[in-house]
Design a protein around this motif. Structure first.
Motif, PDB file in Angstrom:
ATOM      1  N   GLN A  63      43.420  40.774  36.173  1.00 44.47           N
ATOM      2  CA  GLN A  63      42.155  41.409  36.523  1.00 44.47           C
ATOM      3  C   GLN A  63      42.321  42.110  37.855  1.00 44.47           C
ATOM      4  OE1 GLN A  63      38.683  39.331  35.562  1.00 44.47           O
ATOM      5  NE2 GLN A  63      37.331  40.803  36.525  1.00 44.47           N
ATOM      6  N   ASP A  64      42.050  43.400  37.856  1.00 48.53           N
ATOM      7  CA  ASP A  64      42.127  44.239  39.053  1.00 48.53           C
ATOM      8  C   ASP A  64      40.711  44.358  39.601  1.00 48.53           C
ATOM      9  OD1 ASP A  64      42.484  46.223  40.949  1.00 48.53           O
ATOM     10  OD2 ASP A  64      43.283  47.707  39.567  1.00 48.53           O
ATOM     11  N   VAL A  65      40.464  43.868  40.822  1.00 50.00           N
ATOM     12  CA  VAL A  65      39.130  43.923  41.412  1.00 50.00           C
ATOM     13  C   VAL A  65      39.159  44.691  42.723  1.00 50.00           C
ATOM     14  CG1 VAL A  65      38.318  41.804  40.310  1.00 50.00           C
ATOM     15  CG2 VAL A  65      39.348  41.675  42.566  1.00 50.00           C
ATOM     16  N   LEU A  66      38.117  45.466  42.940  1.00 43.41           N
ATOM     17  CA  LEU A  66      37.958  46.237  44.168  1.00 43.41           C
ATOM     18  C   LEU A  66      36.681  45.787  44.853  1.00 43.41           C
ATOM     19  CD1 LEU A  66      38.654  48.600  46.098  1.00 43.41           C
ATOM     20  CD2 LEU A  66      37.318  50.072  44.566  1.00 43.41           C
ATOM     21  N   LEU A  67      36.822  45.343  46.108  1.00 40.90           N
ATOM     22  CA  LEU A  67      35.676  44.938  46.916  1.00 40.90           C
ATOM     23  C   LEU A  67      35.427  46.023  47.948  1.00 40.90           C
ATOM     24  CD1 LEU A  67      36.712  41.221  47.516  1.00 40.90           C
ATOM     25  CD2 LEU A  67      35.202  42.111  45.745  1.00 40.90           C
ATOM     26  N   ARG A  68      34.217  46.544  47.958  1.00 38.62           N
ATOM     27  CA  ARG A  68      33.883  47.611  48.922  1.00 38.62           C
ATOM     28  C   ARG A  68      33.047  47.097  50.081  1.00 38.62           C
ATOM     29  NH1 ARG A  68      33.013  51.921  44.458  1.00 38.62           N
ATOM     30  NH2 ARG A  68      35.071  52.861  44.429  1.00 38.62           N
ATOM     31  N   GLU A  69      32.343  45.985  49.877  1.00 37.84           N
ATOM     32  CA  GLU A  69      31.507  45.422  50.941  1.00 37.84           C
ATOM     33  C   GLU A  69      32.378  44.689  51.962  1.00 37.84           C
ATOM     34  OE1 GLU A  69      28.611  42.691  49.480  1.00 37.84           O
ATOM     35  OE2 GLU A  69      27.973  44.017  47.868  1.00 37.84           O
ATOM     36  N   ARG A  70      31.900  44.666  53.194  1.00 35.74           N
ATOM     37  CA  ARG A  70      32.577  43.856  54.198  1.00 35.74           C
ATOM     38  C   ARG A  70      32.357  42.391  53.816  1.00 35.74           C
ATOM     39  NH1 ARG A  70      34.409  46.358  58.373  1.00 35.74           N
ATOM     40  NH2 ARG A  70      34.102  44.704  59.900  1.00 35.74           N
ATOM     41  N   HIS A  71      33.400  41.571  53.969  1.00 37.37           N
ATOM     42  CA  HIS A  71      33.291  40.173  53.578  1.00 37.37           C
ATOM     43  C   HIS A  71      34.163  39.290  54.469  1.00 37.37           C
ATOM     44  CE1 HIS A  71      36.407  42.192  51.212  1.00 37.37           C
ATOM     45  NE2 HIS A  71      37.040  41.039  51.119  1.00 37.37           N
ATOM     46  N   ASP A  72      33.704  38.056  54.650  1.00 37.02           N
ATOM     47  CA  ASP A  72      34.407  37.076  55.487  1.00 37.02           C
ATOM     48  C   ASP A  72      35.239  36.105  54.658  1.00 37.02           C
ATOM     49  OD1 ASP A  72      31.354  37.108  57.144  1.00 37.02           O
ATOM     50  OD2 ASP A  72      33.210  37.856  58.051  1.00 37.02           O
ATOM     51  N   SER A  73      34.940  36.053  53.357  1.00 43.89           N
ATOM     52  CA  SER A  73      35.661  35.131  52.484  1.00 43.89           C
ATOM     53  C   SER A  73      35.740  35.719  51.080  1.00 43.89           C
ATOM     54  CB  SER A  73      34.981  33.764  52.452  1.00 43.89           C
ATOM     55  OG  SER A  73      33.697  33.883  51.878  1.00 43.89           O
ATOM     56  N   LEU A  74      36.615  35.147  50.282  1.00 42.90           N
ATOM     57  CA  LEU A  74      36.792  35.554  48.892  1.00 42.90           C
ATOM     58  C   LEU A  74      36.874  34.282  48.061  1.00 42.90           C
ATOM     59  CD1 LEU A  74      37.403  37.706  46.713  1.00 42.90           C
ATOM     60  CD2 LEU A  74      39.818  37.448  47.297  1.00 42.90           C
ATOM     61  N   ASP A  75      36.020  34.180  47.043  1.00 44.44           N
ATOM     62  CA  ASP A  75      35.993  33.004  46.181  1.00 44.44           C
ATOM     63  C   ASP A  75      36.312  33.441  44.756  1.00 44.44           C
ATOM     64  OD1 ASP A  75      35.376  30.149  45.803  1.00 44.44           O
ATOM     65  OD2 ASP A  75      33.741  30.917  44.562  1.00 44.44           O
ATOM     66  N   ILE A  76      37.332  32.819  44.171  1.00 47.60           N
ATOM     67  CA  ILE A  76      37.759  33.124  42.807  1.00 47.60           C
ATOM     68  C   ILE A  76      37.622  31.833  42.004  1.00 47.60           C
ATOM     69  CG2 ILE A  76      39.699  33.828  41.358  1.00 47.60           C
ATOM     70  CD1 ILE A  76      40.800  35.143  44.057  1.00 47.60           C
ATOM     71  N   HIS A  77      36.907  31.908  40.879  1.00 49.59           N
ATOM     72  CA  HIS A  77      36.720  30.727  40.041  1.00 49.59           C
ATOM     73  C   HIS A  77      37.036  31.109  38.602  1.00 49.59           C
ATOM     74  CE1 HIS A  77      33.997  27.742  37.852  1.00 49.59           C
ATOM     75  NE2 HIS A  77      35.066  27.090  38.236  1.00 49.59           N
ATOM     76  N   VAL A  78      37.893  30.322  37.964  1.00 48.02           N
ATOM     77  CA  VAL A  78      38.221  30.560  36.557  1.00 48.02           C
ATOM     78  C   VAL A  78      38.040  29.250  35.796  1.00 48.02           C
ATOM     79  CG1 VAL A  78      40.714  30.180  36.834  1.00 48.02           C
ATOM     80  CG2 VAL A  78      39.889  31.546  34.933  1.00 48.02           C
ATOM     81  N   HIS A  79      37.403  29.368  34.641  1.00 47.83           N
ATOM     82  CA  HIS A  79      37.274  28.239  33.713  1.00 47.83           C
ATOM     83  C   HIS A  79      37.912  28.663  32.403  1.00 47.83           C
ATOM     84  CE1 HIS A  79      35.764  24.766  31.607  1.00 47.83           C
ATOM     85  NE2 HIS A  79      35.419  25.587  30.633  1.00 47.83           N
ATOM     86  N   CYS A  80      38.809  27.849  31.880  1.00 49.69           N
ATOM     87  CA  CYS A  80      39.522  28.164  30.636  1.00 49.69           C
ATOM     88  C   CYS A  80      39.468  26.981  29.684  1.00 49.69           C
ATOM     89  CB  CYS A  80      40.999  28.453  30.905  1.00 49.69           C
ATOM     90  SG  CYS A  80      41.316  29.798  32.012  1.00 49.69           S
ATOM     91  N   ARG A  81      39.401  27.283  28.414  1.00 49.34           N
ATOM     92  CA  ARG A  81      39.610  26.279  27.368  1.00 49.34           C
ATOM     93  C   ARG A  81      40.907  26.652  26.669  1.00 49.34           C
ATOM     94  NH1 ARG A  81      35.230  23.451  23.786  1.00 49.34           N
ATOM     95  NH2 ARG A  81      35.250  22.280  25.720  1.00 49.34           N
ATOM     96  N   ILE A  82      41.839  25.713  26.675  1.00 49.83           N
ATOM     97  CA  ILE A  82      43.182  25.936  26.134  1.00 49.83           C
ATOM     98  C   ILE A  82      43.412  24.990  24.969  1.00 49.83           C
ATOM     99  CG2 ILE A  82      45.666  25.939  26.674  1.00 49.83           C
ATOM    100  CD1 ILE A  82      43.999  27.944  28.320  1.00 49.83           C
ATOM    101  N   GLU A  83      43.939  25.511  23.892  1.00 53.21           N
ATOM    102  CA  GLU A  83      44.336  24.679  22.767  1.00 53.21           C
ATOM    103  C   GLU A  83      45.854  24.560  22.767  1.00 53.21           C
ATOM    104  OE1 GLU A  83      43.348  24.292  18.069  1.00 53.21           O
ATOM    105  OE2 GLU A  83      43.872  26.292  18.800  1.00 53.21           O
ATOM    106  N   ARG A  84      46.326  23.308  22.841  1.00 53.72           N
ATOM    107  CA  ARG A  84      47.770  23.044  22.809  1.00 53.72           C
ATOM    108  C   ARG A  84      48.117  22.455  21.450  1.00 53.72           C
ATOM    109  NH1 ARG A  84      51.548  24.266  26.738  1.00 53.72           N
ATOM    110  NH2 ARG A  84      52.554  22.313  26.257  1.00 53.72           N
ATOM    111  N   THR A  85      49.240  22.880  20.902  1.00 54.15           N
ATOM    112  CA  THR A  85      49.699  22.323  19.635  1.00 54.15           C
ATOM    113  C   THR A  85      50.721  21.233  19.908  1.00 54.15           C
ATOM    114  OG1 THR A  85      51.356  24.065  19.471  1.00 54.15           O
ATOM    115  CG2 THR A  85      49.282  24.458  18.371  1.00 54.15           C
ATOM    116  N   ALA A  86      50.799  20.293  19.004  1.00 53.62           N
ATOM    117  CA  ALA A  86      51.749  19.188  19.168  1.00 53.62           C
ATOM    118  C   ALA A  86      53.180  19.707  19.042  1.00 53.62           C
ATOM    119  CB  ALA A  86      51.490  18.128  18.113  1.00 53.62           C
ATOM    120  N   PRO A  87      54.096  19.161  19.838  1.00 57.13           N
ATOM    121  CA  PRO A  87      55.500  19.603  19.770  1.00 57.13           C
ATOM    122  C   PRO A  87      56.166  19.207  18.462  1.00 57.13           C
ATOM    123  CG  PRO A  87      55.254  17.809  21.356  1.00 57.13           C
ATOM    124  CD  PRO A  87      53.891  18.128  20.819  1.00 57.13           C
TER     125      PRO A  87
END
Length: 87
Positions: A63-87
């Motif tokens: 994900q390419d993000v461009l921030l134009r506002e002045r900012h003192d911090s950057l917060d990135i949050h990702v939530h994923c649901r992953i399905e793993r298969t048995a070996p």
């Protein structure tokens, strides 16, 4: 088996930042026969002025993000649901 993953990255700048661009690679990859991303949600604060998503040359969702506002911090949050298969 299903896994729910949460990742939060917070960066506090020493000085206020102006315009900034970031390439975020924080969503796990689909690996055929091993795992697949069932769903994901990515949020960025402050909200980006522009955002686009692409797959890089290595197969990473980017994900390419461009921030134009002045900012003192950057917060990135990702939530994923992953399905793993048995070996």
């Amino acid at each position: 088996m299903l896994y729910d993953l949460d990742l939060r990255i917070t960066y506090n700048y020493e000085a206020t930042a102006g315009t900034s661009r970031h390439l975020l690679r924080v969503v796990p990859r689909d690996l055929p026969g091993v795992q697949r991303v069932v769903s994901h949600q990515l949020t960025v604060d402050p909200p980006p002025a522009e955002s686009s998503v692409f797959t890089d040359a290595f197969g990473n969702l980017t994900q390419d993000v461009l921030l134009r506002e002045r900012h003192d911090s950057l917060d990135i949050h990702v939530h994923c649901r992953i399905e793993r298969t048995a070996p």
